[in-house]
Design an enzyme around this catalytic site. Structure first.
Site, short mmCIF file in Angstrom:
data_model
loop_
_atom_site.label_atom_id
_atom_site.label_comp_id
_atom_site.label_asym_id
_atom_site.label_seq_id
_atom_site.Cartn_x
_atom_site.Cartn_y
_atom_site.Cartn_z
N ARG A 88 4.54 -30.77 25.98
CA ARG A 88 3.66 -31.82 26.91
C ARG A 88 2.46 -32.05 26.48
O ARG A 88 1.41 -31.19 26.32
CB ARG A 88 3.68 -31.32 28.40
CG ARG A 88 5.27 -31.38 28.90
CD ARG A 88 5.20 -30.57 30.24
NE ARG A 88 4.72 -29.28 30.13
CZ ARG A 88 3.53 -28.85 30.72
NH1 ARG A 88 2.79 -29.56 31.57
NH2 ARG A 88 2.96 -27.54 30.65
N PRO A 145 -1.57 -27.71 29.37
CA PRO A 145 -1.92 -26.36 28.78
C PRO A 145 -0.70 -25.38 28.58
O PRO A 145 -0.89 -24.23 27.96
CB PRO A 145 -2.69 -25.76 29.74
CG PRO A 145 -1.98 -26.46 31.40
CD PRO A 145 -1.90 -27.75 30.71
N GLU A 146 0.59 -25.74 28.91
CA GLU A 146 1.58 -25.12 28.46
C GLU A 146 2.64 -25.76 27.87
O GLU A 146 2.99 -27.13 28.05
CB GLU A 146 2.26 -24.32 29.93
CG GLU A 146 1.61 -23.20 30.18
CD GLU A 146 0.64 -23.68 31.44
OE1 GLU A 146 -0.34 -22.93 32.02
OE2 GLU A 146 0.76 -24.97 31.89
N THR A 147 3.52 -25.10 27.11
CA THR A 147 4.73 -25.89 26.50
C THR A 147 5.76 -24.78 26.84
O THR A 147 5.77 -23.84 26.89
CB THR A 147 4.53 -25.66 24.70
OG1 THR A 147 3.39 -26.48 24.31
CG2 THR A 147 5.70 -26.18 24.29
#
Length: 247
Positions: free
Chosen positions: A5, A9-11
């Site tokens: 994304r 902050p996260e994948t």
């Protein structure tokens, strides 16, 4: 299947897991620095891709994760996530004086709670504070991370009572910071609401609540605290980009 994304902050990474076609998947989440145990908006994004882009016809998807099985169902134009509830316990503010000072300065606070399961520290601003006190805070992620290196805190939730009598009637507001996990500030945080939902449900005497996370790219969450120790979190997702990464 993987899903990254942009500027988030996260994948997350997911893969097929069950003999039942398209109903069960493995799911993992990674910040810029490490793997985390739970991420709400990446789970929401995964379900949205599977339902809409992959045309999954199952009424419910189940993701096997570090936090156990997480189910997601379509609900009208949005999605309903079945997450664990993580009740926090009250703390002595003096034990977290440096973190509080780094985050809110001299603003008055009302409660300090810690979820030992998620290592999320929750600081509630006093009811005398206006919403602008929360939204205008400029938290320095470097100073915040330096304020505690003990490992007992991996994320900071700032929250305050909402305005349920004013439309749209938010029960509480929040912001979330996790520089310990490489996230200066998270836009909308499902995992933080597994802590917030428990706390505010008890304080407000409500099972169903409407929450708003006040980041620059904030969002609305519909919550229902269940009697079985879990929480339903409802939200929406919009697909803005599709592509293929070849490794």
């Amino acid at each position: 299947m993987g899903c990254a994304r942009v500027r988030m902050p996260e994948t997350k990474f997911s893969s097929k897991f069950s003999k039942i076609p398209g109903s069960r998947f493995k799911l993992r989440w990674f910040t810029p620095t490490n793997e985390v145990n739970l991420c709400g908006h990446a789970t929401l994004a995964s379900a949205a891709v599977l339902f809409n882009c992959k045309k999954n016809v199952n009424p419910k998807l189940v993701f096997e994760t570090r936090s156990g099985d997480l189910a997601v169902t379509q609900q009208g134009e949005g999605y309903l996530m079945d997450f664990p509830l993580n009740p926090p316990t009250q703390q002595d503010p003096n034990d977290f004086r440096d973190i509080i000072q780094a985050a809110v300065g001299n603003l008055p606070i009302q409660d300090v709670y810690l979820s030992s399961t998620t290592k999320k520290l929750m600081v509630r601003l006093a009811d005398s504070c206006d919403r602008s006190a929360l939204t205008s805070l400029r938290v320095d992620p470097v100073a915040l991370q330096s304020s505690d290196r003990s490992g007992r805190v991996k994320g900071l939730i700032l929250t305050m009572k909402g305005s349920p009598d004013c439309q749209p009637g938010y029960d509480f507001y929040s912001r979330y910071f996790a520089p310990w996990n490489g996230i200066p500030e998270d836009p909308v945080t499902g995992s933080a609401h597994t802590v917030l939902g428990s706390y505010w449900s008890e304080k407000l005497g409500k099972k169903r609540m409407l929450a708003y996370q006040c980041s620059r790219r904030g969002g609305e969450l519909e919550l229902e605290v269940r009697d079985d120790g879990r929480i339903n979190i409802g939200g929406q997702a919009v697909t803005v980009l599709l592509g293929t990464i070849t490794l």
